[in-house]
Design an enzyme around this catalytic site. Sequence first.
Site, PDB file in Angstrom:
ATOM      1  N   THR A 270      24.182  53.514  41.641  1.00 23.88           N
ATOM      2  CA  THR A 270      22.855  53.057  42.019  1.00 23.88           C
ATOM      3  C   THR A 270      21.798  54.141  41.756  1.00 23.88           C
ATOM      4  O   THR A 270      21.989  55.298  42.137  1.00 23.88           O
ATOM      5  CB  THR A 270      22.860  52.684  43.514  1.00 23.88           C
ATOM      6  OG1 THR A 270      23.895  51.725  43.733  1.00 23.88           O
ATOM      7  CG2 THR A 270      21.522  52.103  43.940  1.00 23.88           C
ATOM      8  N   GLU A 271      20.713  53.727  41.149  1.00 23.61           N
ATOM      9  CA  GLU A 271      19.595  54.616  40.792  1.00 23.61           C
ATOM     10  C   GLU A 271      20.037  55.734  39.853  1.00 23.61           C
ATOM     11  O   GLU A 271      19.383  56.760  39.742  1.00 23.61           O
ATOM     12  CB  GLU A 271      18.926  55.226  42.037  1.00 23.61           C
ATOM     13  CG  GLU A 271      18.613  54.248  43.168  1.00 23.61           C
ATOM     14  CD  GLU A 271      17.640  53.140  42.785  1.00 23.61           C
ATOM     15  OE1 GLU A 271      17.104  53.185  41.657  1.00 23.61           O
ATOM     16  OE2 GLU A 271      17.440  52.220  43.595  1.00 23.61           O
ATOM     17  N   LEU A 272      21.144  55.531  39.195  1.00 21.99           N
ATOM     18  CA  LEU A 272      21.741  56.532  38.312  1.00 21.99           C
ATOM     19  C   LEU A 272      22.000  57.845  39.062  1.00 21.99           C
ATOM     20  O   LEU A 272      21.972  58.937  38.489  1.00 21.99           O
ATOM     21  CB  LEU A 272      20.842  56.786  37.087  1.00 21.99           C
ATOM     22  CG  LEU A 272      21.516  56.558  35.722  1.00 21.99           C
ATOM     23  CD1 LEU A 272      22.129  55.180  35.607  1.00 21.99           C
ATOM     24  CD2 LEU A 272      20.543  56.797  34.568  1.00 21.99           C
TER      25      LEU A 272
END
Lengths: 407, 408
Positions: free
Chosen positions: A150-152
């Site tokens: 998530t969100e890199l």
Amino acid sequence: MKKGITLYLHVHQPWRIRDYSVFDTASRHEYFDDESESERNNRLVFEKVAEKSYRPMNRVLQQLLDTQPEFKFSLSITGTFIEQAMAYAPDVLDDFKRLVASGRVEIVGETYNHSLAFFYSRLEFERQVALHRDLIRSTFGVETTSFRNTELAYNDELARWADESGYKTILAEGWDPILEWRSPNNVYRPARTESVRLLTKNYRLSDDIAFRFGNKAWQDWPLSTDKYMHWLDASLEHGEIINLFMDYETFGEHQWEDTGIFDFFQQLVNDWSSRDDRAFYTVTETAESFEPVGELSMPHTVTWADNERDLTAWLGNSMQQEALRYLYGLENDIVRSGDLKLIADWRNLQTSDHVYYMCTKWFNDGDVHAYFSPYDSPYDAFLYFMNALRDVRYRLMAYHSSSLGGF
Amino acid sequence: MNILMLGWELPPHNSGGLGVACFHMSKALALAGSSIDFVLPYSAHHPGAEFMRIHAATHLEPLHRNGMGAYDSAGEIVDALHRKPGEGLSTIRDVQARYVDFVDDLVQTKQPDAIHAHDWLTIEAGIRAKEITGAPLIVHVHATEFDRAGEHYGNPLVHEIEEQGLLMADRIIAVSNITKGLIVHRYGIPAEKVEVVHNAFDASLIEPHNYDTATYRYLEFLKSEGYTVAATITRFTVQKGLTHMMKAAARACERYDKLVFLFAGDGEQRDELLRMSADLGISDKVFFTGFIRGQRWRDAYTVADIFVMSSVSEPFGLTALEAAHHDNALIISKQSGVGEVLSSIFRYDFWDTDRLADQLIAVATSPALKSELTNNVKREYARLSWDDVAAKCLEMYHAIVRDKAAAR
């Protein structure tokens, strides 16, 4: 191997919490069913984005797959998105299935609920990854071999986890302070891993499309395909692949149709495909096609957000920290309750967007528009979240009446 | 006796205790045989106020909806821009000017025996009425600009109007010794010119209330698990000292964790308070309702076990008596006037968060203490009567008239 582009698009919608007050707590157990005309109405938002982005962009992508046999790309699609697509726009999900059925679209693994669970509970994180893997298998009939958090949000520990879990590749931001003299246009081996490969986002070239494309104040506006191809070629003088990672909703939602974003994309793919020395790769193909040029270590978490590229947009203030501390504090009791609806609601509260809406960073730099939120203020977002969380606790009492910590 | 009563609000169009006090005082005066002309700055229906003649100085709707209420912080009031097309009444100063003109007209045909002006909002009209009619002016101080501004200085223009009114008044009524102290020390008025008349509370005038356990169901559930609910029901402004209360809440939770806090209301400090609750690590123990009225507002008093009045400066604080009526134990800052008429309460200096924390835990952990406080305080407020307030006012009117006649 031909030098090429690794295009990866992220598809996501959160379950936004309604204006859930203290008066709803313990009496009304639905948090995500806003029926008003507001930005908290998940159906309205989904229908709007479907019309502006998912339907037209899927048409473009399908047409390109049909006409350009070399065109390939990767998608990450969250569980919360698939739930909403099934509920609100099944045709959109069918379009995605058709794209994947071409065999040239890879689905990237992630958490089902687009959560930050990795940083709170390894066990819960793995459960959500498994749920996502199962959902992708049952929806698209494919296996995930690559991973994006998530969100890199990435660090060495995540890479080791992916390595041990058998993933072939993992995605991260190509952030200069980490890369230093190195190029994001190469494949790397994450520190202390065996076989997993790391792809780093070329944020300059990605953001030219994702953030700057329609900005008339930008010195390079309007961006022509020729100019952009020239930049791609120049960048490829160092390295072998350009990792263009961005939100799917860039096309039609962040950049509206009238900016010419669809035409630009179509022409870019056509022109790139017409060249003999250039190619498209999916993320796993990239990892398998190119040898790593070296090892890369990110001991501290790096994300693809803000100038800081850290987690402060989600965990930067005390409200965000408190909200997640309480949320994950319930894990054991929630999971052992066996109440599937309760567990699902608890997981949907983990979606990172909820804490993002509580972000107050923009109070410091005065850039009110930097953070989109469906709420009037971060404080409202916090209030509704906490009330919903208390209701989750209340429902939990039915299972474990007095053994809960806190309340 | 004909009384010209100059007020800013009356129930149900009131934003706070000013309207409540004006209503009950006028009613008691009417019952005692006075004839009352009550001037308001807005036009609206006031059911149950037939005992007096109500005059509307403008065609505006009740003002507190437009940020021109009796309790809005003065800095905002004076600059408030809510232009009504054609009315030319865009700021509170415009409304006050129209109010003065209206009173000017009214007294041309009607000679009052006494003029009773409530707070700075109507002081200028009171002065004008006195100039025209020669009738004695009583200025009734429910709050000064020092109170409204909390720990700040406040609006100098408002201070000037207050000072002028206090100087021009024949007599001054203060709602507490705290207020009298302010009038004497900060406005330089001789103490003998100021009389303290505490507000009253008539429980029989409180409408019977059917508590709905579903309104605060989660809090009811916590109570059934042994939690104590401490509440503040107020506007979230500096005057109310809520940041100190939040710190005390955190201190109390360190020692005793079966305490939760209901912050009922809304105001400019809400965001700051929310942020504080998280900073202090107690956000799961603090409940915010937002602006509430009617059932939810009344139910807030009932669901609470302890009512905290944390004001930095509170001339009186009628809400504490309502809370007592709803079986709350009271913890009142020493800077709140209502504490002067009650003994069965805890008092603390508004800044003394450790002391408040101590008192909160004491009540929460001792059922005996709680029942003593709640039962005894009821006997105390039962002694307070609006008829006594009216009698003191009448005595004052007559005394001034007598003095004036003697001086002639």
